[in-house]
Design a protein around this motif. Structure first.
Motif, PDB file in Angstrom:
ATOM      1  N   THR A  48      -1.316-114.852 -25.879  1.00 37.79           N
ATOM      2  CA  THR A  48      -2.818-114.583 -26.421  1.00 37.79           C
ATOM      3  C   THR A  48      -2.624-113.181 -25.404  1.00 37.79           C
ATOM      4  OG1 THR A  48      -4.017-116.507 -26.858  1.00 37.79           O
ATOM      5  CG2 THR A  48      -5.562-114.723 -26.109  1.00 37.79           C
ATOM      6  N   SER A  51      -0.721-110.964 -26.957  1.00 35.39           N
ATOM      7  CA  SER A  51      -0.877-110.018 -28.020  1.00 35.39           C
ATOM      8  C   SER A  51      -2.878-108.957 -27.852  1.00 35.39           C
ATOM      9  CB  SER A  51      -1.653-111.346 -28.358  1.00 35.39           C
ATOM     10  OG  SER A  51      -2.458-110.918 -29.864  1.00 35.39           O
ATOM     11  N   SER A  77       1.276-107.142 -32.831  1.00 32.40           N
ATOM     12  CA  SER A  77      -0.577-107.749 -31.660  1.00 32.40           C
ATOM     13  C   SER A  77      -0.722-108.886 -32.481  1.00 32.40           C
ATOM     14  CB  SER A  77      -1.233-106.646 -31.952  1.00 32.40           C
ATOM     15  OG  SER A  77      -2.412-107.599 -31.106  1.00 32.40           O
ATOM     16  N   PHE A  78      -1.308-109.035 -34.565  1.00 29.02           N
ATOM     17  CA  PHE A  78      -1.757-110.098 -34.762  1.00 29.02           C
ATOM     18  C   PHE A  78      -0.474-111.174 -34.843  1.00 29.02           C
ATOM     19  CE2 PHE A  78      -2.289-112.530 -39.193  1.00 29.02           C
ATOM     20  CZ  PHE A  78      -3.916-112.583 -38.204  1.00 29.02           C
ATOM     21  N   ASP A  81      -0.113-113.025 -31.897  1.00 33.67           N
ATOM     22  CA  ASP A  81      -1.844-114.285 -32.062  1.00 33.67           C
ATOM     23  C   ASP A  81      -1.676-115.389 -33.164  1.00 33.67           C
ATOM     24  OD1 ASP A  81      -4.552-114.061 -31.254  1.00 33.67           O
ATOM     25  OD2 ASP A  81      -4.920-114.015 -33.033  1.00 33.67           O
ATOM     26  N   CYS A  82      -0.688-114.850 -34.021  1.00 32.99           N
ATOM     27  CA  CYS A  82      -0.783-116.623 -35.115  1.00 32.99           C
ATOM     28  C   CYS A  82       0.823-117.165 -34.272  1.00 32.99           C
ATOM     29  CB  CYS A  82       0.076-116.410 -35.977  1.00 32.99           C
ATOM     30  SG  CYS A  82      -0.637-114.674 -37.288  1.00 32.99           S
ATOM     31  N   ASP A  84       0.827-117.732 -30.941  1.00 35.24           N
ATOM     32  CA  ASP A  84      -0.217-118.845 -29.960  1.00 35.24           C
ATOM     33  C   ASP A  84      -0.711-119.656 -30.668  1.00 35.24           C
ATOM     34  OD1 ASP A  84      -2.252-117.687 -31.316  1.00 35.24           O
ATOM     35  OD2 ASP A  84      -3.108-116.926 -29.401  1.00 35.24           O
ATOM     36  N   ASP A 102      -8.846-116.442 -27.747  1.00 37.68           N
ATOM     37  CA  ASP A 102      -8.390-115.771 -28.953  1.00 37.68           C
ATOM     38  C   ASP A 102      -9.033-115.410 -29.943  1.00 37.68           C
ATOM     39  OD1 ASP A 102      -5.957-116.077 -30.967  1.00 37.68           O
ATOM     40  OD2 ASP A 102      -7.462-116.520 -31.790  1.00 37.68           O
ATOM     41  N   ASP A 106      -9.035-111.534 -30.069  1.00 38.00           N
ATOM     42  CA  ASP A 106      -9.195-110.511 -31.551  1.00 38.00           C
ATOM     43  C   ASP A 106     -10.593-109.036 -31.464  1.00 38.00           C
ATOM     44  OD1 ASP A 106      -7.207-112.384 -32.709  1.00 38.00           O
ATOM     45  OD2 ASP A 106      -8.361-113.357 -33.555  1.00 38.00           O
ATOM     46  N   ARG A 109      -9.544-106.454 -29.294  1.00 32.86           N
ATOM     47  CA  ARG A 109      -8.588-105.724 -29.812  1.00 32.86           C
ATOM     48  C   ARG A 109      -9.282-104.753 -31.426  1.00 32.86           C
ATOM     49  NH1 ARG A 109      -4.670-109.745 -32.741  1.00 32.86           N
ATOM     50  NH2 ARG A 109      -5.685-110.016 -33.925  1.00 32.86           N
TER      51      ARG A 109
END
Length: 308
Positions: A48, A51, A77-78, A81-82, A84, A102, A106, A109
């Motif tokens: 995270t 990300s 980055s996204f 994030d998926c 993690d 998380d 988001d 970001r």
């Protein structure tokens, strides 16, 4: 240490997700998650943070007017994030703090990337429209993630008053309920197994004409029957019924538009923003129908329970 297979990683995918994630992110994220799980000791929280760092790099690229590089780093980055979430579900290492991190990551970001886009284009052109664009993107994202948990609380308050099980909750089988509203609010855990709570089961042969005579309610019911059938089709492909959610909005503004060029930033952001607002209005309308049908016995008590 256990060795995981790609099939194990596939099992960690959400039962339903945004179409952008299903078709454009998960195929990459699953293959990245496999070596991360088998060959590294990276934790979900570490991923995270990575990300978020990539999101900051994306914002810096946007601010420097390197739009394609910014889009690439935002996608990375996204995607991380998926990853993690997949690692957390795969190894059972998810934590409440990880959910908070998380969620906050988001939001940071999106705000940074919106600010980077606005600054980069305003510095280049002097057009204040880009400043408005950055502010609007940040506000829309905030509205989406403020509205969702409040809708969830309304739903839970109604269920609590009626002392009924929350059949509409859509919980992740490994990590528990979605901290926001779940993948498909007010729609039920699985449209392949449960009827839509607003319309009930499909009518039996010969009952359509009887239902058609319900007067003013026939058209909404017909609409929701059509919506339910579409929802079942999408469910078979793991796609959520709300086709323009926050994820698609972010993809349009921070990936598709920058790749297309500066000319596409405002038109695509405006179009995706309007579609996102329309989706939110539709969800609020469905929540209103839900509360009408399942109204609590004490409206004042329910209102205080929800808003306090």
């Amino acid at each position: 240490m256990r060795t995981y297979s790609l099939d194990d990683v596939y099992e960690t995918r959400k039962r339903r997700d945004s179409w952008w994630t299903v078709y454009f992110v998960d195929p990459v994220a699953c293959r990245v998650a496999l070596p991360v799980a088998n060959r590294t000791r990276m934790t979900p929280n570490g991923l995270t943070v990575l990300s978020l760092v990539l999101g900051m790099v994306s914002a810096a690229c946007f601010a420097a007017n390197h739009l394609i590089a910014g889009a690439g780093f935002f996608y990375l980055s996204f995607m991380i994030d998926c990853v993690d979430g997949k690692i957390a579900r795969l190894k059972g290492t998810g934590t409440p703090f990880g959910l908070w991190l998380d969620y906050v990551g988001d939001r940071i970001r999106v705000v940074l990337c919106a600010g980077g886009l606005a600054y980069g284009q305003y510095a280049l052109t002097g057009d204040v429209s880009y400043v408005v664009l950055g502010a609007a993107v940040a506000v829309l994202d905030l509205f989406r993630y403020v509205n969702a948990p409040q809708m969830k609380r309304v739903r839970e308050a109604v269920r609590e008053e009626r002392q009924e099980p929350d059949l509409l909750a859509d919980a992740d089988p490994l990590l528990g309920p979605d901290p926001l509203l779940g993948p498909d609010p007010l729609l039920g855990p699985d449209p392949l197994l449960h009827p839509d709570p607003l319309t009930g089961p499909d009518p039996l042969p010969g009952q359509e004409s009887e239902r058609a005579g319900l007067g003013r309610t026939s058209r909404p019911r017909a609409f929701f029957r059509l919506f339910r059938r579409l929802n079942r089709f999408l469910a078979r492909h793991r796609v959520r019924s709300h086709l323009v959610s926050g994820i698609e909005f972010h993809a349009a503004v921070f990936v598709i538009a920058p790749i297309a060029g500066a000319w596409a930033l405002i038109p695509l952001a405006a179009l995706s923003g309007l579609l996102l607002l329309a989706n939110e209005v539709f969800l609020v309308y469905r929540m209103w129908l839900f509360t009408r049908r399942h109204g609590a016995g004490s409206p004042q008590e329910s209102r205080e329970h929800v808003l306090v």
